[in-house]
Design a protein around this motif. Sequence first.
Motif, short mmCIF file in Angstrom:
data_model
loop_
_atom_site.label_atom_id
_atom_site.label_comp_id
_atom_site.label_asym_id
_atom_site.label_seq_id
_atom_site.Cartn_x
_atom_site.Cartn_y
_atom_site.Cartn_z
N GLN A 135 0.83 -1.21 0.00
CA GLN A 135 0.00 0.00 0.00
C GLN A 135 0.86 1.26 0.00
O GLN A 135 0.41 2.32 -0.44
CB GLN A 135 -0.92 -0.01 1.22
N ALA A 136 2.10 1.15 0.47
CA ALA A 136 2.98 2.31 0.46
C ALA A 136 3.35 2.72 -0.95
O ALA A 136 3.63 3.88 -1.22
CB ALA A 136 4.26 2.01 1.26
N VAL A 137 3.35 1.75 -1.88
CA VAL A 137 3.71 2.06 -3.26
C VAL A 137 2.50 2.06 -4.18
O VAL A 137 2.54 2.59 -5.29
CB VAL A 137 4.76 1.05 -3.80
N LYS A 138 1.41 1.45 -3.73
CA LYS A 138 0.19 1.41 -4.54
C LYS A 138 -1.01 1.56 -3.61
O LYS A 138 -1.60 0.58 -3.17
CB LYS A 138 0.10 0.09 -5.31
N PRO A 139 -1.36 2.81 -3.27
CA PRO A 139 -2.48 3.05 -2.36
C PRO A 139 -3.74 2.34 -2.86
O PRO A 139 -4.04 2.32 -4.05
CB PRO A 139 -2.65 4.57 -2.39
N GLY A 140 -4.46 1.77 -1.93
CA GLY A 140 -5.68 1.06 -2.29
C GLY A 140 -5.48 -0.43 -2.48
O GLY A 140 -6.46 -1.18 -2.60
N PHE A 141 -4.23 -0.87 -2.51
CA PHE A 141 -4.00 -2.31 -2.67
C PHE A 141 -4.53 -3.06 -1.44
O PHE A 141 -4.42 -2.60 -0.31
CB PHE A 141 -2.50 -2.60 -2.81
#
Length: 883
Positions: free
Chosen positions: A367-373
């Motif tokens: 989630q730090a690199v792809k919010p919403g994951f």
Amino acid sequence: MRVHDVHMTGVGRPVIRTPDQRIRVFVSSTLRELAAERAAVREAVEAMLLAPVMFELGARPHPPRELYRSYLAQSDVFVGIYGASYGWIAPDEGVSGLEDEYNLAPPGMPKLIYVKDVDTRDERLRELIARIQSDDTAAYLHFADAAELGERVAADLAMLLAERFDESRTADAGAPELDEPTVPRIPVPYTTTIGRERDIENVRALLARGTDRVVSLIGPGGIGKSRLAIEVARATEDLFPDGTYFALLEGVLEPGLLLPTLAYYLGIRDNGEAALDERIAHALTDRKVLIVLDNFEQIIDAAPVLVRLYAAAPSATFLVTSRSVLRIRGERVYEVPSLSTPPGDQPAKLDRTTRSAAVALFVDRAQAVKPGFDVTAENAADVADICRTLEGLPLAIELAAAKVRLLPPAGIAERLGRTLPLLTATVRDMPERHSTMRATIDWSVSLLPDEQRGMLSDLGVFATRFTFAAVEALGAERGWGDQAIDGLAALVDSSLVKQIDIDGRAVFSLLAMVREYAIDRLKAEGDADVVRAAHADYYAALVARLAPGLGGSSQVEAVVQLGLDLPNLRAAVRHLIYTDRLDDAGDFAWSLLIYWWISGFFAEVRVWMLELLEKQHEHPITQRTRAIAWFFALWGEMWQRPSEQVVAGLGECVRLFTEAGDEDAAAMALAARATARVQLSDIDVDKAGAELRDAVARLRAGGNAWAEAITEVSLGRLAWLRGSTDEALAHFARASAVADEHGDLFTASVAGNLRSRLNFTLGHIDDAEEEFVRTLILSVRLRYDEGVAYGLEGVCAVAAARGEAFRAAALAVAAGIIRQRIGIFDVEAFTVHTPYLEILRGRDPESVAAGESEGADLSMREAVQLALPPEAYADLHGALHRW
């Protein structure tokens, strides 16, 4: 809009802390386009003794987003600098990092926005600026160039702080005072710790029993030993009322450097006058402290030293992280387990509350690199497979999660399942989980372009932390050099490099496991010596630039700067010796003589110089280098084991320096030989005095003001011991005058302390008090603990002589606590406060007892405040809070 017209949102107007609270100014801008403007703003902020928070990689949403979100939360003022470029928009994002930073700035934070006058501007940036113009929470100003910007920022910050300072004096009179900022002894994790609750409880229980002197957290690289140690240290602060210390051994490769490194983290200055193990034992006596030694496996042969230490300091407990068991008496081993993974072949749980720790960690880092994951029905099986394949190793999971921005979980699982068994097979000689971790790093690196793989290998030569300027210098002759910014950004994105902030300066680091992997690749590629040489050359140039300021008006700034780069200064010396550049290593060590002296690193320099001397048989060295090495080798012997042989050895240094044509160094060696004579049981006072006077004359003729002043101090001490007080005062006065003339705070503090003590013994109370106060102020500005202790004792003596029982007793105890903490033994011949305090104890025992009780609870800041006149203390607010 003028700054004082800004209206903030929220309840009332936020009160900015006063400058002594080390205000943090977050600076947002594009990096390449506004490099000159960024430099001007940094200079303006630092000139006001504030802390600039600046990202060397520029504004980018992923993955630094969480990092700069946390920095924004800790900052006090937002400064935005906008030119022509809107900045890079990351994949799957709608805004650039530049806009993202503005959006994430807390609503109540004062925002100063500066827009450069340019001919053209990106459309998205024009839209952002228009929004800012309509936002009544920000001040908006134009500027033409970097010089004008620097002036505007300085003026606006000054106005803002003045206004908020006025408000702070009347705001909420019932609110508690802000806690005194301190330098954290325990590292601050920049990500959430997941899945270690039970381990923290278990290790805490072991430490709470108090029966085990050493608790060792054992496990392979990447399993999370260091993170667990950090969390345990935080969770057990109540068990260790006298403090917790966290010693990073990551860049320490020689067993002989364990004690110097531990002394450094304990705040003990090694001036060579006593053995380090004695100093450390003295500092730890009767103190219930926890000492964390992280990454001990590199110096496992030094493990028996811990037995000596805990035998000498029975109330101290050691928490060690290591890949190998120490196998010493008193050790309790705790095997650090991997994180729990989904059982069998079951998919990851969709319910967050029932997920395994490994899955929870994967999701958090993704989630730090792809919010919403998140885990979904479609990817649950793949996420579980990833965590099982990586055996629940936290670092391996973080590296895999960083790839979510580029690959879906199915793609990551497929590639891991195909390549990891092959990579693991190549490292079968390692323990199972260690080989899995190495293979995971290899897999992560294999997905990078060639230039970034090469860059990572080269970064392995750095120790602990490094700056972007150092990276650029290293890359000057490397294939990735022209892509330094983008390459470093990609390595940060891949979680292979960490970006942190130290005192407002962006620095980078590699985890120990990644650094080990990188240097192994560099050796395999045959480039290790070349890159080590480039590293050493960069830091040699840095030292050449900073060292001249150590003896004069730039002393404080140079000491602070060198302290930030200390791990790499150590590594540079090691690289020079390892690559057989022995004469360069000698020059490097000698140019930092004043720094080693002020900061107290003689023991570790001695280790390097003895190694240098061992190599001279295969690689000849110059006479000057031989003299340098012997000088450092004999320094500790001169104080701790004085003998005629030491005197003769320093005499040989004089001869070698003279024959090499270095008259300045020869004069310093002559002064050292005279000092060695004074330590002998059968002192030849006349000969020692003649040599010191000769040295002073030579140093004055050569223009070495720092060495001249410190040698005058030695002459003064010798005269005092002989009973020639007038002569001693004259020497101390000359030392102070020379030091003051050249801005040498250290020698001014040392000379002033001695002169004030002697004046006190002679009954010149007013003169003594004036200089005690002055030298206490100098010591605070220099961050010189020993000088602060002497200064507090001096003011204590004056207070005792005037019958101020409570104040004198409180200061005596506060000074004694500092002495113990830094391991400084009292020198009876120069002690002046204890006789008068004992007289007061007989006359007014209740006040003395009350003062001693109060003094035991005083912080250093409070002790200094008690010692100084109000106007003098007011000038030191900033220095005390930045210490």
